[in-house]
Motif scaffolding. Structure first.
Motif, PDB file in Angstrom:
ATOM      1  N   PRO A 110       0.775  -1.196  -0.056  1.00 16.62           N
ATOM      2  CA  PRO A 110      -0.232   0.180   0.130  1.00 16.62           C
ATOM      3  C   PRO A 110       1.026   1.212  -0.140  1.00 16.62           C
ATOM      4  O   PRO A 110       0.124   2.640  -0.367  1.00 16.62           O
ATOM      5  N   HIS A 111       1.928   1.079   0.499  1.00 13.64           N
ATOM      6  CA  HIS A 111       2.948   2.266   0.542  1.00 13.64           C
ATOM      7  C   HIS A 111       3.506   2.884  -1.160  1.00 13.64           C
ATOM      8  O   HIS A 111       3.966   3.694  -1.131  1.00 13.64           O
ATOM      9  N   LEU A 112       3.248   1.927  -1.858  1.00 12.48           N
ATOM     10  CA  LEU A 112       3.927   2.076  -3.387  1.00 12.48           C
ATOM     11  C   LEU A 112       2.937   2.724  -4.394  1.00 12.48           C
ATOM     12  O   LEU A 112       3.375   2.885  -5.678  1.00 12.48           O
ATOM     13  N   TYR A 113       1.607   3.495  -3.986  1.00 12.88           N
ATOM     14  CA  TYR A 113       0.686   4.044  -5.132  1.00 12.88           C
ATOM     15  C   TYR A 113       1.090   5.364  -5.242  1.00 12.88           C
ATOM     16  O   TYR A 113       0.273   5.958  -5.754  1.00 12.88           O
ATOM     17  N   ASN A 114       2.009   5.831  -4.576  1.00 16.60           N
ATOM     18  CA  ASN A 114       2.260   7.419  -4.690  1.00 16.60           C
ATOM     19  C   ASN A 114       0.945   8.268  -4.291  1.00 16.60           C
ATOM     20  O   ASN A 114       0.356   9.092  -5.028  1.00 16.60           O
ATOM     21  N   ALA A 123      -7.303  -7.975   4.068  1.00 12.32           N
ATOM     22  CA  ALA A 123      -5.786  -7.922   4.813  1.00 12.32           C
ATOM     23  C   ALA A 123      -5.150  -6.852   3.837  1.00 12.32           C
ATOM     24  O   ALA A 123      -5.472  -6.473   2.829  1.00 12.32           O
ATOM     25  N   ALA A 124      -4.146  -6.398   4.437  1.00 12.24           N
ATOM     26  CA  ALA A 124      -3.107  -5.533   3.656  1.00 12.24           C
ATOM     27  C   ALA A 124      -1.710  -5.804   4.096  1.00 12.24           C
ATOM     28  O   ALA A 124      -1.455  -6.199   5.083  1.00 12.24           O
ATOM     29  N   GLU A 125      -0.764  -5.647   2.913  1.00 10.23           N
ATOM     30  CA  GLU A 125       0.586  -6.146   3.417  1.00 10.23           C
ATOM     31  C   GLU A 125       1.271  -4.798   4.023  1.00 10.23           C
ATOM     32  O   GLU A 125       1.023  -3.473   3.832  1.00 10.23           O
ATOM     33  N   VAL A 126       1.826  -5.165   5.416  1.00 11.16           N
ATOM     34  CA  VAL A 126       2.285  -4.276   6.082  1.00 11.16           C
ATOM     35  C   VAL A 126       4.027  -4.178   6.076  1.00 11.16           C
ATOM     36  O   VAL A 126       4.537  -3.159   6.014  1.00 11.16           O
ATOM     37  N   ALA A 154      11.611   0.941   8.634  1.00  7.75           N
ATOM     38  CA  ALA A 154      10.813   0.792   9.940  1.00  7.75           C
ATOM     39  C   ALA A 154       9.708   2.092   9.777  1.00  7.75           C
ATOM     40  O   ALA A 154       8.601   1.853  10.196  1.00  7.75           O
ATOM     41  N   GLN A 155       9.946   3.165   9.259  1.00  5.64           N
ATOM     42  CA  GLN A 155       9.100   4.318   9.255  1.00  5.64           C
ATOM     43  C   GLN A 155       7.847   3.843   8.474  1.00  5.64           C
ATOM     44  O   GLN A 155       6.766   4.079   8.979  1.00  5.64           O
ATOM     45  N   VAL A 156       8.213   3.361   7.291  1.00  5.74           N
ATOM     46  CA  VAL A 156       7.081   3.005   6.251  1.00  5.74           C
ATOM     47  C   VAL A 156       6.082   1.845   7.209  1.00  5.74           C
ATOM     48  O   VAL A 156       4.913   2.054   7.027  1.00  5.74           O
ATOM     49  N   ILE A 157       6.822   0.852   7.635  1.00  2.00           N
ATOM     50  CA  ILE A 157       5.981  -0.178   8.293  1.00  2.00           C
ATOM     51  C   ILE A 157       4.978   0.413   9.634  1.00  2.00           C
ATOM     52  O   ILE A 157       4.139   0.177   9.856  1.00  2.00           O
ATOM     53  N   GLU A 158       5.723   1.602  10.335  1.00  2.00           N
ATOM     54  CA  GLU A 158       4.955   2.037  11.412  1.00  2.00           C
ATOM     55  C   GLU A 158       3.940   2.916  10.809  1.00  2.00           C
ATOM     56  O   GLU A 158       2.774   2.652  11.391  1.00  2.00           O
ATOM     57  N   THR A 159       4.051   3.611   9.761  1.00  2.61           N
ATOM     58  CA  THR A 159       2.945   4.400   9.146  1.00  2.61           C
ATOM     59  C   THR A 159       1.679   3.421   8.667  1.00  2.61           C
ATOM     60  O   THR A 159       0.746   3.510   8.769  1.00  2.61           O
ATOM     61  N   ARG A 176      12.464 -13.404   5.530  1.00  7.49           N
ATOM     62  CA  ARG A 176      13.256 -12.542   6.686  1.00  7.49           C
ATOM     63  C   ARG A 176      12.701 -11.216   6.788  1.00  7.49           C
ATOM     64  O   ARG A 176      13.347 -10.224   6.721  1.00  7.49           O
ATOM     65  N   LEU A 177      11.160 -11.185   6.757  1.00 10.82           N
ATOM     66  CA  LEU A 177      10.767  -9.965   6.534  1.00 10.82           C
ATOM     67  C   LEU A 177      10.364  -9.321   8.096  1.00 10.82           C
ATOM     68  O   LEU A 177      10.651 -10.260   9.143  1.00 10.82           O
ATOM     69  N   ALA A 178      10.132  -7.968   8.302  1.00 11.41           N
ATOM     70  CA  ALA A 178      10.044  -7.543   9.551  1.00 11.41           C
ATOM     71  C   ALA A 178       8.807  -8.242  10.089  1.00 11.41           C
ATOM     72  O   ALA A 178       8.063  -8.436   9.390  1.00 11.41           O
ATOM     73  N   PRO A 179       8.774  -8.203  11.678  1.00  9.59           N
ATOM     74  CA  PRO A 179       7.610  -8.666  12.243  1.00  9.59           C
ATOM     75  C   PRO A 179       6.481  -7.427  12.064  1.00  9.59           C
ATOM     76  O   PRO A 179       6.674  -6.395  12.058  1.00  9.59           O
ATOM     77  N   LEU A 180       5.068  -8.221  12.078  1.00  7.76           N
ATOM     78  CA  LEU A 180       4.201  -7.422  12.250  1.00  7.76           C
ATOM     79  C   LEU A 180       4.108  -6.189  13.374  1.00  7.76           C
ATOM     80  O   LEU A 180       4.448  -6.856  14.486  1.00  7.76           O
ATOM     81  N   PRO A 181       3.880  -5.089  13.315  1.00  8.65           N
ATOM     82  CA  PRO A 181       3.659  -4.339  14.602  1.00  8.65           C
ATOM     83  C   PRO A 181       2.551  -4.709  15.531  1.00  8.65           C
ATOM     84  O   PRO A 181       1.794  -5.426  15.068  1.00  8.65           O
TER      85      PRO A 181
END
Ligand code: MN
Ligand code: MN
Ligand code: MN
Length: 288
Positions: free
Chosen positions: A192-196, A216-219, A226-231, A261-266
């Motif tokens: 979802p962060h890649l749609y400009n 669901a959405a990819e987080v 980390a900033q993108v994942i947080e937002t 090896r992706l970051a854990p879900l917040p």
């Protein structure tokens, strides 16, 4: 042991460079325990991937990544746990394939106006007989020395407003979600962060997606900081969607995107591996 789950990647059945077998082996070597193969608008790689997965003891989830239209924009929706034999899904994917073919012809003719030659034949060779995506045209532009990398190919030729950009009339978002659901799958809004989009537009997108039956959405995506994942995490939590994780792996040469090896879900976001229609695979793999 941390979860090693990857629910978004591509093989040569669409625009990845590894065959389904090579991809599954690479995932096994990276200690991924549950993998979803999500080729663009096709399920053609799944049968081969299942054979390889059985051999190396990896749990494979059936997937696809649909291109859909929403508010005159293109969004990507990953369907997880789909039945590739479902008639409404197969009919839908067939329609998408025709749209993609039409777009490929149009992109090729525009690139020829930019001075390239024999574009369909060359891009077709790069696609190895699978359907042609914009990634294949970008690789051609790089291979022929017109651009230094894929990013530049999109910035100069293939991206919105550029000379070889073609608007494709993909299925509407609601209908795409219906295909996924009717085939027994769960619809996940990809990257979802890649749609400009501004945060306000993303808010509208999440709400419309959820309203239309998306779950669901990819987080945590490959390359997300980390900033993108947080937002994105905060937004997804706010709209009540489940969270998914996926690298969007296409090729080993893109070293910044690896399998798994992706970051854990917040915290506070229900994880997609607890979804009732999917959780069995994750339990079997001992991933949860
Ligand atoms: Mn792709
Ligand atoms: Mn995508
Ligand atoms: Mn993808």
């Amino acid at each position: 042991m941390p979860l090693n789950i990857d629910l978004h990647c591509h093989s040569t059945a669409s625009d990845g460079t590894l065959t389904p077998t090579e991809l599954v082996r690479a995932a096994c070597e990276a200690d991924v325990s549950v993998l979803a193969l999500t080729d663009h608008d096709t399920t053609a790689g799944l049968a081969e991937a299942h054979k390889a997965a059985t051999l190396c003891g990896l749990q494979l989830i059936n997937g696809t990544e649909l291109s859909v239209r929403w508010q005159k924009r293109t969004l990507h929706i990953v369907g997880l746990g789909i039945d590739p034999a479902d008639p409404s899904l197969t009919k839908g994917l067939e329609a998408q394939r025709k749209i993609r073919e039409q777009r490929a012809l149009e992109i090729a003719s525009r690139l020829e106006k930019q001075g390239l030659e024999n574009v369909m034949a060359k891009a077709g060779r790069l696609a190895g007989g699978s359907q042609m995506t914009r990634t294949h045209f970008a690789r051609l532009l790089v291979d022929e020395g017109h651009c230094k990398d894929m990013k530049q190919a999109f910035r100069r030729y293939l991206g919105t407003g550029k000379p070889a950009h073609v608007t494709a009339h993909w299925v509407e978002m609601e209908e795409g979600i219906n295909w996924i659901r009717q085939s027994g799958g769960v619809a996940v809004l990809a990257h979802p962060h890649l749609y400009n989009m501004s945060a306000a537009w993303r808010q509208r997108m999440f709400a419309a997606f959820s309203e239309a039956g998306g779950e669901a959405a990819e987080v945590c995506c490959g390359g997300s900081n980390a900033q993108v994942i947080e937002t994105i995490g905060r937004e997804v939590r706010g709209v009540g969607l489940m969270g998914s994780v996926g690298s969007d792996f296409h090729q080993p040469e893109q070293r910044w995107i690896r399998l798994g090896r992706l970051a854990p879900l917040p915290t506070g976001i229900p994880a997609i591996w607890n979804h009732e229609r999917l959780t069995e695979k994750f339990r079997t793999a001992g991933a949860i």
